[in-house]
Design a protein around this motif. Structure first.
Motif, PDB file in Angstrom:
ATOM      1  N   TYR A  11      40.162 -33.973  26.919  1.00  0.00           N
ATOM      2  CA  TYR A  11      41.157 -34.126  25.864  1.00  0.00           C
ATOM      3  C   TYR A  11      42.571 -33.864  26.409  1.00  0.00           C
ATOM      4  O   TYR A  11      43.527 -34.564  26.052  1.00  0.00           O
ATOM      5  CB  TYR A  11      40.869 -33.179  24.700  1.00  0.00           C
ATOM      6  N   GLY A  12      42.709 -32.844  27.258  1.00  0.00           N
ATOM      7  CA  GLY A  12      44.019 -32.531  27.834  1.00  0.00           C
ATOM      8  C   GLY A  12      44.561 -33.662  28.683  1.00  0.00           C
ATOM      9  O   GLY A  12      45.744 -34.024  28.583  1.00  0.00           O
ATOM     10  N   THR A 225      51.421 -41.520  20.581  1.00  0.00           N
ATOM     11  CA  THR A 225      51.898 -40.664  19.488  1.00  0.00           C
ATOM     12  C   THR A 225      50.713 -40.020  18.767  1.00  0.00           C
ATOM     13  O   THR A 225      50.482 -38.823  18.886  1.00  0.00           O
ATOM     14  CB  THR A 225      52.763 -41.478  18.504  1.00  0.00           C
ATOM     15  N   ILE A 226      49.933 -40.819  18.031  1.00  0.00           N
ATOM     16  CA  ILE A 226      48.816 -40.272  17.254  1.00  0.00           C
ATOM     17  C   ILE A 226      47.704 -39.758  18.168  1.00  0.00           C
ATOM     18  O   ILE A 226      47.292 -38.591  18.080  1.00  0.00           O
ATOM     19  CB  ILE A 226      48.252 -41.331  16.287  1.00  0.00           C
ATOM     20  N   ILE A 227      47.199 -40.623  19.055  1.00  0.00           N
ATOM     21  CA  ILE A 227      46.083 -40.214  19.925  1.00  0.00           C
ATOM     22  C   ILE A 227      46.495 -39.045  20.805  1.00  0.00           C
ATOM     23  O   ILE A 227      45.740 -38.082  20.983  1.00  0.00           O
ATOM     24  CB  ILE A 227      45.607 -41.412  20.780  1.00  0.00           C
ATOM     25  N   SER A 228      47.720 -39.095  21.346  1.00  0.00           N
ATOM     26  CA  SER A 228      48.195 -38.017  22.202  1.00  0.00           C
ATOM     27  C   SER A 228      48.237 -36.689  21.451  1.00  0.00           C
ATOM     28  O   SER A 228      47.807 -35.655  21.964  1.00  0.00           O
ATOM     29  CB  SER A 228      49.587 -38.357  22.745  1.00  0.00           C
ATOM     30  N   LEU A 230      46.566 -35.854  18.586  1.00  0.00           N
ATOM     31  CA  LEU A 230      45.209 -35.434  18.205  1.00  0.00           C
ATOM     32  C   LEU A 230      44.462 -34.835  19.398  1.00  0.00           C
ATOM     33  O   LEU A 230      43.795 -33.804  19.281  1.00  0.00           O
ATOM     34  CB  LEU A 230      44.429 -36.627  17.644  1.00  0.00           C
ATOM     35  N   ALA A 231      44.575 -35.488  20.558  1.00  0.00           N
ATOM     36  CA  ALA A 231      43.916 -34.983  21.765  1.00  0.00           C
ATOM     37  C   ALA A 231      44.501 -33.640  22.187  1.00  0.00           C
ATOM     38  O   ALA A 231      43.779 -32.748  22.656  1.00  0.00           O
ATOM     39  CB  ALA A 231      44.050 -36.001  22.900  1.00  0.00           C
ATOM     40  N   LEU A 232      45.811 -33.470  22.013  1.00  0.00           N
ATOM     41  CA  LEU A 232      46.469 -32.205  22.357  1.00  0.00           C
ATOM     42  C   LEU A 232      45.897 -31.054  21.532  1.00  0.00           C
ATOM     43  O   LEU A 232      45.576 -29.980  22.068  1.00  0.00           O
ATOM     44  CB  LEU A 232      47.968 -32.332  22.105  1.00  0.00           C
ATOM     45  N   ALA A 235      42.402 -30.247  22.738  1.00  0.00           N
ATOM     46  CA  ALA A 235      42.426 -29.589  24.050  1.00  0.00           C
ATOM     47  C   ALA A 235      42.790 -28.115  23.913  1.00  0.00           C
ATOM     48  O   ALA A 235      42.151 -27.238  24.518  1.00  0.00           O
ATOM     49  CB  ALA A 235      43.412 -30.297  24.975  1.00  0.00           C
ATOM     50  N   ILE A 236      43.816 -27.818  23.118  1.00  0.00           N
ATOM     51  CA  ILE A 236      44.257 -26.430  22.937  1.00  0.00           C
ATOM     52  C   ILE A 236      43.140 -25.594  22.312  1.00  0.00           C
ATOM     53  O   ILE A 236      42.933 -24.433  22.683  1.00  0.00           O
ATOM     54  CB  ILE A 236      45.537 -26.379  22.077  1.00  0.00           C
ATOM     55  N   LYS A 237      42.394 -26.180  21.380  1.00  0.00           N
ATOM     56  CA  LYS A 237      41.278 -25.466  20.743  1.00  0.00           C
ATOM     57  C   LYS A 237      40.225 -25.046  21.762  1.00  0.00           C
ATOM     58  O   LYS A 237      39.610 -23.989  21.660  1.00  0.00           O
ATOM     59  CB  LYS A 237      40.615 -26.357  19.682  1.00  0.00           C
ATOM     60  N   ARG A 238      40.008 -25.890  22.779  1.00  0.00           N
ATOM     61  CA  ARG A 238      38.897 -25.665  23.713  1.00  0.00           C
ATOM     62  C   ARG A 238      39.287 -24.925  24.990  1.00  0.00           C
ATOM     63  O   ARG A 238      38.511 -24.129  25.501  1.00  0.00           O
ATOM     64  CB  ARG A 238      38.257 -27.023  24.072  1.00  0.00           C
ATOM     65  N   ILE A 239      40.496 -25.185  25.525  1.00  0.00           N
ATOM     66  CA  ILE A 239      40.851 -24.580  26.816  1.00  0.00           C
ATOM     67  C   ILE A 239      42.157 -23.790  26.767  1.00  0.00           C
ATOM     68  O   ILE A 239      42.601 -23.253  27.785  1.00  0.00           O
ATOM     69  CB  ILE A 239      40.940 -25.641  27.938  1.00  0.00           C
TER      70      ILE A 239
END
Length: 289
Positions: A11-12, A225-228, A230-232, A235-239
């Motif tokens: 995700y990051g 914008t959107i995908i970036s 959402l993925a951010l 990523a923060i939630k997991r790592i």
């Protein structure tokens, strides 16, 4: 390494690499004669539409408290400054170098925190700032017609990075209780309203010149914008935010690759060294933080 951690890394990398695709969807529209304020306005309009659908699909109310309005407007102004100056920079210097200079925003964040909030100064922070300045200096003195660099373009993109750093500092200091997606929606919404007001006063909103440009603008709103975003968040939630920020180094790498492959941008050893110094300085600041 657990499956959750691997997913976080994916995700990051997805977040940073998709953000680095901004030039891929912006430069073709600029080539068709659309000015960067109108490009940014359409990006906000399309992104707000998609975000509103996502929020309603999740059952999240779009209502806000009146006391949050001044803070949201301030965030929107900083985001507008950052985006406008970055798109302006694409007019003047190569997109890969512009994205690399914009990536200095953690350096500016550190400087703002030290100046405005008396955050403790330390040798490693001062060293990282000096390294970043040397990197920008190398880019400045390497400017030529062939390398598509100019001092004015570099200054403009530095203002973009400062604008984004101001946005990040403000996000951390204002007291707004809402999800990241909802906050992003309102930053884009108010940013678009402010931008529309400014464009209407001075020049007027340009129509989209072709279906090809419409597709590029739609992809600009969705992919970087959107995908970036959402993925951010995932990523923060997991790592965590630190490692996610380190993976953000893919932003300039992706933009440089896009510039070389699709827009035949020149890439010299001096530019490479300058960009490496900037990325190194940013990584030092992120990791030490």
């Amino acid at each position: 390494m657990t499956k959750e951690t691997v997913t976080g890394f994916v995700y990051g990398l997805l977040s940073s690499s998709t953000f680095g695709l901004i030039p891929l969807f912006t430069l073709p529209v600029i080539a068709e004669g659309m000015q960067f304020p109108s490009i940014l306005l359409y990006r906000f309009i399309f992104a707000c539409t998609v975000l509103a659908l996502i929020l309603m699909g999740k059952g999240i109310s779009l209502r806000i408290k009146m006391k949050d309005l001044p803070s949201l407007l301030l965030l929107a102004v900083f985001y507008d400054i950052s985006s406008l100056f970055l798109f302006w920079g694409y007019h003047l210097i190569s997109s890969g170098v512009a994205t690399a200079i914009h990536f200095m925003y953690p350096v500016f964040t550190t400087i703002l925190m030290m100046i405005l909030y008396k955050e403790k100064k330390s040798n490693w922070r001062i060293l990282a700032i000096i390294i970043a300045i040397i990197g920008v200096a190398l880019l400045s003195i390497s400017g030529s017609k062939e390398t598509q660099l100019s001092l004015s373009g570099i200054v403009i993109v530095l203002i973009s990075g400062l604008g984004y750093a101001s946005y990040l500092v403000a996000v951390n200091k204002v007291n707004i209780q809402m999800s990241g997606l909802k906050l992003t929606f309102y930053v884009f919404l108010f940013g678009g309203i402010i931008l529309f007001t400014g464009i209407s006063l001075f020049s007027g909103v340009q129509p989209i010149p072709s279906w090809k440009s419409f597709g590029s603008l739609l992809l600009l709103a969705i992919i970087p914008t959107i995908i970036s975003n959402l993925a951010l968040i995932q990523a923060i939630k997991r790592i965590g935010s630190t490692i996610t920020s380190v993976l953000g180094a893919m932003e300039p790498v992706t933009a440089i690759t896009v510039g070389l492959i699709f827009f035949n941008e020149i890439f010299t050893l001096q530019i490479a060294i300058g960009i490496i110094l900037i990325i190194s300085a940013v990584l030092v600041i992120i990791l030490k933080r």
